[in-house]
Structures are given as structure tokens and as C-alpha cells.
Design a protein around this motif. Structure first.
Motif, short mmCIF file in Angstrom:
data_model
loop_
_atom_site.label_atom_id
_atom_site.label_comp_id
_atom_site.label_asym_id
_atom_site.label_seq_id
_atom_site.Cartn_x
_atom_site.Cartn_y
_atom_site.Cartn_z
N LEU A 148 19.57 22.46 -9.73
CA LEU A 148 20.67 21.65 -9.24
C LEU A 148 21.79 22.50 -8.66
CD1 LEU A 148 20.69 18.64 -9.25
CD2 LEU A 148 21.91 18.65 -11.40
N MET A 149 22.16 23.57 -9.40
CA MET A 149 23.27 24.40 -8.97
C MET A 149 22.94 25.10 -7.65
SD MET A 149 26.20 25.09 -9.30
CE MET A 149 27.31 25.05 -10.64
N THR A 150 21.70 25.58 -7.50
CA THR A 150 21.31 26.25 -6.27
C THR A 150 21.41 25.30 -5.08
OG1 THR A 150 19.78 27.50 -7.62
CG2 THR A 150 19.53 27.68 -5.25
N VAL A 151 20.89 24.08 -5.27
CA VAL A 151 20.95 23.11 -4.19
C VAL A 151 22.41 22.78 -3.86
CG1 VAL A 151 20.34 20.77 -3.50
CG2 VAL A 151 18.70 22.16 -4.72
N ALA A 152 23.24 22.67 -4.90
CA ALA A 152 24.66 22.34 -4.67
C ALA A 152 25.33 23.44 -3.85
CB ALA A 152 25.38 22.16 -5.99
N ILE A 153 25.03 24.69 -4.18
CA ILE A 153 25.71 25.78 -3.47
C ILE A 153 25.20 25.88 -2.04
CG2 ILE A 153 25.98 28.29 -3.44
CD1 ILE A 153 26.54 28.24 -6.31
N LEU A 154 23.90 25.66 -1.83
CA LEU A 154 23.40 25.67 -0.45
C LEU A 154 23.95 24.48 0.32
CD1 LEU A 154 19.75 26.85 -0.94
CD2 LEU A 154 21.63 28.07 0.11
N SER A 155 24.15 23.36 -0.38
CA SER A 155 24.76 22.21 0.27
C SER A 155 26.19 22.53 0.70
CB SER A 155 24.73 21.02 -0.68
OG SER A 155 25.48 19.96 -0.18
N SER A 156 26.94 23.25 -0.16
CA SER A 156 28.30 23.59 0.25
C SER A 156 28.28 24.64 1.36
CB SER A 156 29.15 24.04 -0.94
OG SER A 156 28.47 24.92 -1.75
N ALA A 157 27.26 25.53 1.36
CA ALA A 157 27.15 26.49 2.46
C ALA A 157 26.88 25.76 3.77
CB ALA A 157 26.04 27.49 2.17
N PHE A 158 26.06 24.70 3.69
CA PHE A 158 25.77 23.86 4.86
C PHE A 158 27.06 23.21 5.37
CE2 PHE A 158 24.75 19.41 6.07
CZ PHE A 158 24.08 19.66 7.24
N PHE A 159 27.89 22.73 4.42
CA PHE A 159 29.18 22.14 4.77
C PHE A 159 30.05 23.19 5.47
CE2 PHE A 159 32.39 18.86 3.56
CZ PHE A 159 33.52 19.52 4.01
#
Lengths: 204, 270
Positions: A36-47
Motif C-alpha cells: 500500500l505504501m509503495t503504491v501511495a508514494i508512486l501515486s504521489s510521484a505521479f501527482f
């Protein structure tokens, strides 16, 4: 480009919401709590990537990098993109509640398709990698623009001119996005190659 | 850039339970998106503006936000007025004096009343929904929205993803700003060339690599502390007794607008 509120027809909004819900549910089901945390951080990198403006001739466009996200995350890219778009709606009011489904679907379907099409090539030899990465960026943004234009055109005859203009404006963006995606992938391959094989190891 | 300018305040809307506000915002957005005539759409815009007024939001920030949102609407104004058949309002071309290759037939455009009405409708609806959304969802901070999403029955993984992303967004953005500052002090000026693209790609790649490492570290730290898929909150967010009533009134207003929109042609009103 985000479609704003109050533009699309109810049928298109409803279909987009249903398809996005299906995609988000699939992505969440395949996502365990450890990742979950990895996906969240990649999602914020995408943002954050969407805050990077790249000059294209006299104009500029912001990076999308949804193809890259799809290749790194697979189905989990759908909830990741959904969350990033929801935050953009909450923070900047780009997009919004009713169009969140359509915007998620148009941005997230092409990356998931790219995941299946280009995944093996990206972790393969470097000769193939550059081309595959370019294709990921180029096709993801192109297909997203195509789906966005289709959502507009399906909403009414009067939107077809705007839809065509939107599509045309995305052609230079597709090339910029393809080049940048290829360069990002070559950077990651040199610096941290295991990141490109992330999804395959996580799924065993 | 990543602050929440509207979330601080002491108005009645700021104090309300975010769950009620989210449900009301969704109902309002759906009803307003379905409107088809300008009268109810204008009333919806008034409702949205009234909600913003009630929340006592800072006007300059609000106007700047609206201007950014209306970029897409402005883009549609370039095309919509010319795209529907109707009574002509403005004619551009044909240009009889010019040769055919310079001014082909498709360059002569006619703006019609139906096209302008459609563009106006889209503008009214779009701004109405955005104003109501800012007044309802924007007056809670994003952490509160994340918890509200979970307590409304949406998947907890989705709520956690929203909360984690929001928390890490600032860290990742800081990382990017640091790299950009570093590039700037080294004399980097962007242009349309491969060097620029390579620099931006390396920046984005570096942000991704560092984010990935951070994710591993934070994930390990959370497992070490016994994270098992839920946050324990120290204090349940307290709403006010009238929150449900407030949400119900907003939803009823939105439904009434939609009903007026549907019944209008049946009653033969203009």
C-alpha cells in the motif's frame, strides 16, 4: 487534460463511473496491505510529475507519466491514478466528483493495457527497452487523449469540434511524453534496475 | 501550492461532519450535472455561491481558483458557439476578396444562438458544481476527508491509499523542488531540446527512485509498529447535531432544481 464538471452527458458520466469503479475494485483486490505504501508514494510521484512543465516549442505541457506508472504497478495503477485525481480535485478543483470516474477511466485504462503489452520488453535487454518505454509513454498519452476526446464527442454532436482540437493538441505532447518516458526508464535501469522488475517480483 | 486555503475557518460549514458534507456535495454535483436548461443552472450557481458566502471563504483565493478551473470552459467557448444549428448571431467569413487556398470554406464560421446557449449552460453548471464542492468538501482538510471516506463504507484500502498519498505528497514535492533548485543554481534553462528532456527525465527518475526507497523504509517502519491495515484514531471527529439536517436541506435543494429542470418543458415555461 481534465474534463471539468458540468460538461459531459449523464450517460457518459455514468458509464465512466461504473468502469472506473470496476477498475479500482480490481486494482484494490490485487493490492495487499504490504504494498500500500509503495503504491501511495508512486501515486504521489505521479501527482508531482504533473507539476513538471516541459517546454514544447512556444507552448508547454505538464508531464503525465501514466504509462510509466502502469508499467510499474499493473492493475494497482488504477487506484493510484484515481487517488491522485481525487487529490487534484480536492486541492485544485481540476476535474471533480462527477467526472472523477470518466477521468480515471481515460487516464488509467491505457497504462494497464501497456502493462500487458510492454512489461516483458522493459525488463528485457536494453535494446528493446528504449523502444518499449517510448511506446508506453507515447501510446498511453495518445490513448488517454483519444478516450477523453471520445467522452466529449459521445456527449453531444456540438462537442465534436472541440474533441478533434483536443486530440490534435495532444500529438506534440505524445512525442514529448514518449521521449521523457524512455529517458526516465533508461535512468532507472542504470540507477535502480530492480524497480523495473518490481511488479513481477511482488507477484512471484 | 499544496496547501488547503479553504479548510481553515470557523463557519458552520467548517464545523460540520465531513461525511455529511461529502454526501451533500456528491448529491449536488450529480443533480447539477444533469441540468439541461439555463434557469435552474443559474439557480444552482447562486446556490453554490451562497454556500461559499456562508463558509466565508477568502474571496481572492476563491476567484483565482475559479479562473484556473474555467480554462477548460474557455477552451469549449472557442468551439461550442459555432457547433450547433440555429439562428445566426455572428458570421466570420466567407472572405470573397481572398484566394481560395488562404480562406477555404471551413474557415467561415457562424455562431448561433443555440451554440451560445449551450456554452453558457456548460459554464453555469461547471461553476455551480465547483463552488458547491469548494464550500462543502474544501472546508474539511484532506485527512478528515480520508477518514470520512472510510466511514462512509468505501473500501478501507482506498481510504488508506488516499491518506498515505496525501501524507507523502509533500515529501515527494519537496524532493522535486530541491532537485529543481539544484538544477537552477547550476544554470539550467529549459528549452525544446533533448538536453532539457533528459534533465527533466533524470529529475523525475530521481524523484521516483528516492520515493521508492522511502516507501520501503516507511513500510518497514509501519510493519515494525504493528500496522495491520487500519489507523487508530485518538479522537472521533465530532460533528454538530444539525449536520444531517444540513446535508438533507442541501440535497433537497439540489433535487428541487433537478425536478424544476425536468418539469419545465412539461409546464410549458420558457
Amino acid at each position: 487534460m481534465h474534463i471539468s464538471e458540468g460538461v459531459l452527458s449523464p450517460a457518459v458520466l455514468g458509464a465512466g463511473a461504473a468502469l472506473a469503479a470496476l477498475g479500482v475494485a480490481t486494482g484494490l483486490k490485487r493490492l495487499d496491505y504490504d504494498r500500500l505504501m509503495t503504491v501511495a508514494i508512486l501515486s504521489s510521484a505521479f501527482f508531482v510529475a504533473s507539476l513538471i512543465h516541459v517546454p514544447i516549442g512556444p507552448a508547454s505541457a505538464h508531464l503525465v507519466l501514466n504509462g510509466l506508472l502502469g508499467v510499474m504497478l499493473g492493475w494497482a495503477a488504477v487506484p493510484a491514478i484515481f487517488v491522485a485525481l481525487a487529490l487534484q480535485a480536492l486541492l485544485f478543483q481540476f476535474g471533480g466528483l462527477t467526472v472523477l470516474g470518466v477521468n480515471t477511466f481515460t487516464m488509467a485504462l491505457p497504462p494497464v493495457l501497456c502493462f500487458y503489452a510492454f512489461r516483458p520488453m522493459l525488463s528485457g535487454p536494453s535494446r528493446l527497452r528504449g523502444g518499449a518505454a517510448f511506446a508506453c509513454g507515447f501510446l498511453s498519452v495518445g490513448a488517454s487523449a483519444l478516450l477523453t476526446a471520445a467522452a466529449l464527442a459521445l456527449s453531444g454532436e456540438e462537442f465534436s469540434a472541440a474533441a478533434r482540437a483536443l486530440l490534435l493538441a495532444h500529438v506534440p505532447v505524445m512525442f514529448a511524453e514518449g521521449v521523457v518516458t524512455a529517458l526516465v526508464v533508461s535512468f532507472i535501469a542504470r540507477v535502480r534496475p530492480e524497480m523495473l522488475a518490481f511488479t513481477s517480483t511482488a507477484h512471484g | 501550492m499544496l496547501d488547503e486555503p479553504f479548510s481553515r475557518g470557523a463557519s458552520r460549514l467548517h464545523l460540520a461532519d465531513p461525511r455529511c458534507k461529502l454526501v451533500a456535495a456528491l448529491a449536488f454535483a450529480v443533480c447539477a450535472a444533469l441540468l439541461r436548461s439555463p434557469g435552474p443552472a443559474a439557480l444552482a450557481l447562486l446556490t453554490g455561491a451562497a454556500l461559499c458566502l456562508w463558509a466565508r471563504l477568502p474571496l481572492p483565493r476563491l476567484l483565482r481558483r475559479l479562473a484556473a478551473v474555467n480554462v477548460f470552459v474557455a477552451f469549449l467557448w472557442l468551439f461550442l458557439p459555432f457547433s450547433l444549428p440555429g439562428a445566426p448571431l455572428l458570421r466570420i467569413g466567407p472572405f470573397p476578396g481572398l484566394p481560395d487556398w488562404l480562406a477555404p470554406n471551413w474557415l467561415s464560421l457562424t455562431a448561433t444562438d443555440a451554440g451560445v446557449a449551450q456554452a453558457l449552460l456548460v459554464t453555469l453548471k461547471s461553476n455551480a458544481i465547483v463552488l458547491a464542492f469548494i464550500a462543502l468538501a474544501g472546508t474539511s482538510d484532506i485527512t478528515a476527508v480520508g477518514h470520512a471516506v472510510a466511514r462512509l463504507g468505501l473500501p478501507d484500502k482506498l481510504a488508506l491509499l488516499l491518506l498515505f498519498t496525501w501524507r507523502q505528497l509533500h515529501v515527494v514535492a519537496q524532493e522535486y523542488h530541491r532537485l529543481r533548485t539544484a538544477a537552477k543554481v547550476r544554470g539550467f534553462t529549459p528549452g525544446t531540446d533533448l538536453h532539457t528532456y533528459r534533465t527533466y527525465a533524470n529529475m523525475a527518475g530521481m524523484v521516483l527512485v528516492r520515493s521508492f526507497d522511502r516507501a520501503e523504509r516507511v513500510g518497514q517502519a509501519m510493519r515494525l509498529r504493528g500496522f495491520a491495515g487500519r489507523f487508530h484514531m485518538l479522537a472521533e471527529p465530532a460533528g454538530r447535531p444539525g449536520d444531517r439536517l444540513l446535508a438533507a436541506v442541501i440535497i433537497l435543494c439540489a433535487a428541487a432544481l433537478l425536478a424544476a429542470d425536468i418539469l419545465q418543458p412539461l409546464a410549458g415555461l420558457p
